[in-house]
Design a protein around this motif. Structure first.
Motif, PDB file in Angstrom:
ATOM      1  N   THR A 191      14.559  11.494  36.470  1.00 42.93           N
ATOM      2  CA  THR A 191      14.761  10.285  35.669  1.00 42.93           C
ATOM      3  C   THR A 191      15.346   9.174  36.532  1.00 42.93           C
ATOM      4  O   THR A 191      14.900   8.027  36.467  1.00 42.93           O
ATOM      5  CB  THR A 191      15.683  10.574  34.470  1.00 42.93           C
ATOM      6  N   LYS A 192      16.331   9.505  37.338  1.00 42.82           N
ATOM      7  CA  LYS A 192      16.940   8.506  38.220  1.00 42.82           C
ATOM      8  C   LYS A 192      15.920   7.939  39.204  1.00 42.82           C
ATOM      9  O   LYS A 192      15.997   6.767  39.572  1.00 42.82           O
ATOM     10  CB  LYS A 192      18.116   9.113  38.975  1.00 42.82           C
ATOM     11  N   GLU A 193      14.971   8.770  39.623  1.00 42.49           N
ATOM     12  CA  GLU A 193      13.928   8.326  40.547  1.00 42.49           C
ATOM     13  C   GLU A 193      12.755   7.678  39.805  1.00 42.49           C
ATOM     14  O   GLU A 193      11.754   7.320  40.425  1.00 42.49           O
ATOM     15  CB  GLU A 193      13.439   9.509  41.376  1.00 42.49           C
ATOM     16  N   ARG A 194      12.875   7.568  38.492  1.00 41.49           N
ATOM     17  CA  ARG A 194      11.855   6.972  37.617  1.00 41.49           C
ATOM     18  C   ARG A 194      10.517   7.711  37.686  1.00 41.49           C
ATOM     19  O   ARG A 194       9.458   7.121  37.538  1.00 41.49           O
ATOM     20  CB  ARG A 194      11.691   5.490  37.910  1.00 41.49           C
ATOM     21  N   LYS A 195      10.578   9.014  37.873  1.00 44.36           N
ATOM     22  CA  LYS A 195       9.369   9.847  37.867  1.00 44.36           C
ATOM     23  C   LYS A 195       8.993  10.262  36.452  1.00 44.36           C
ATOM     24  O   LYS A 195       7.857  10.646  36.197  1.00 44.36           O
ATOM     25  CB  LYS A 195       9.582  11.096  38.724  1.00 44.36           C
ATOM     26  N   ARG A 198       9.822   9.327  32.092  1.00 41.69           N
ATOM     27  CA  ARG A 198      10.332   8.290  31.187  1.00 41.69           C
ATOM     28  C   ARG A 198      10.621   8.915  29.822  1.00 41.69           C
ATOM     29  O   ARG A 198       9.747   9.507  29.194  1.00 41.69           O
ATOM     30  CB  ARG A 198       9.319   7.175  31.051  1.00 41.69           C
ATOM     31  N   TRP A 199      11.854   8.762  29.390  1.00 38.68           N
ATOM     32  CA  TRP A 199      12.288   9.269  28.105  1.00 38.68           C
ATOM     33  C   TRP A 199      11.866   8.309  26.992  1.00 38.68           C
ATOM     34  O   TRP A 199      11.598   7.139  27.245  1.00 38.68           O
ATOM     35  CB  TRP A 199      13.808   9.401  28.084  1.00 38.68           C
ATOM     36  N   SER A 253      16.675   5.178  30.457  1.00 36.42           N
ATOM     37  CA  SER A 253      15.233   5.251  30.644  1.00 36.42           C
ATOM     38  C   SER A 253      14.492   4.824  29.375  1.00 36.42           C
ATOM     39  O   SER A 253      13.582   3.994  29.418  1.00 36.42           O
ATOM     40  CB  SER A 253      14.827   6.672  31.036  1.00 36.42           C
ATOM     41  N   ASP A 276      15.012   1.021  28.577  1.00 43.33           N
ATOM     42  CA  ASP A 276      14.721   0.075  29.667  1.00 43.33           C
ATOM     43  C   ASP A 276      15.945  -0.744  30.073  1.00 43.33           C
ATOM     44  O   ASP A 276      15.851  -1.961  30.301  1.00 43.33           O
ATOM     45  CB  ASP A 276      13.587  -0.876  29.287  1.00 43.33           C
ATOM     46  N   ASP A 305      17.733  -0.869  32.906  1.00 44.34           N
ATOM     47  CA  ASP A 305      17.629  -1.506  34.221  1.00 44.34           C
ATOM     48  C   ASP A 305      16.667  -2.686  34.208  1.00 44.34           C
ATOM     49  O   ASP A 305      16.929  -3.717  34.822  1.00 44.34           O
ATOM     50  CB  ASP A 305      17.196  -0.496  35.289  1.00 44.34           C
ATOM     51  N   VAL A 306      15.552  -2.543  33.519  1.00 47.40           N
ATOM     52  CA  VAL A 306      14.571  -3.627  33.430  1.00 47.40           C
ATOM     53  C   VAL A 306      15.189  -4.835  32.732  1.00 47.40           C
ATOM     54  O   VAL A 306      15.034  -5.980  33.179  1.00 47.40           O
ATOM     55  CB  VAL A 306      13.297  -3.155  32.690  1.00 47.40           C
TER      56      VAL A 306
END
Length: 124
Positions: free
Chosen positions: A17-21, A23-24, A93, A96, A98-99
């Protein structure tokens, strides 16, 4: 043994999740976050019990959405920090976070950047 296996899965999912692999998504009820796979669903959640202790948990559900394994902890238990961090990265996640922060920084004319690391005293 099964809880140890679920703990390992939670750690791996947190890293992914931290690596954005992965998405929750927010659960249909809005009180948890879900990560769906072909063979099951991981659900991260939080709640207060009758004594107002804060709990975090992760449930593993089969494709029919039956809970087949769970790992829960409250403040004074060993897995609390792991489950709390998993919940927070799942929430970030799904929503969003961070976005949204990056967009606001962009509106302010501030370059997007990684947060500065803290030193040992918790200071930036």
């Amino acid at each position: 043994m099964a809880s140890e296996h679920l703990r390992h899965l939670a750690e791996e999912i947190m890293g992914a999740t931290k690596e954005r692999k992965v998405r929750w998504a927010e659960s249909a009820t809005g009180d948890a976050f879900e990560l769906k796979f072909k063979n099951g669903v991981l659900v991260s959640k939080t709640w207060f019990d009758d004594e107002q202790d804060l709990w975090y948990g992760v449930d593993l559900e089969n494709p029919e959405r039956r809970v087949i394994e769970e790992l829960h902890a409250y403040r004074r238990q060993n897995d609390f920090e792991l489950l709390q961090e998993l919940y927070l990265v799942a929430r970030g996640s799904a929503l969003d976070v961070d976005v949204t922060i990056d967009k606001i920084l962009n509106e302010l004319g501030v370059a997007e950047s990684e947060p500065k690391p803290r030193d040992d005293d918790g200071q930036f």
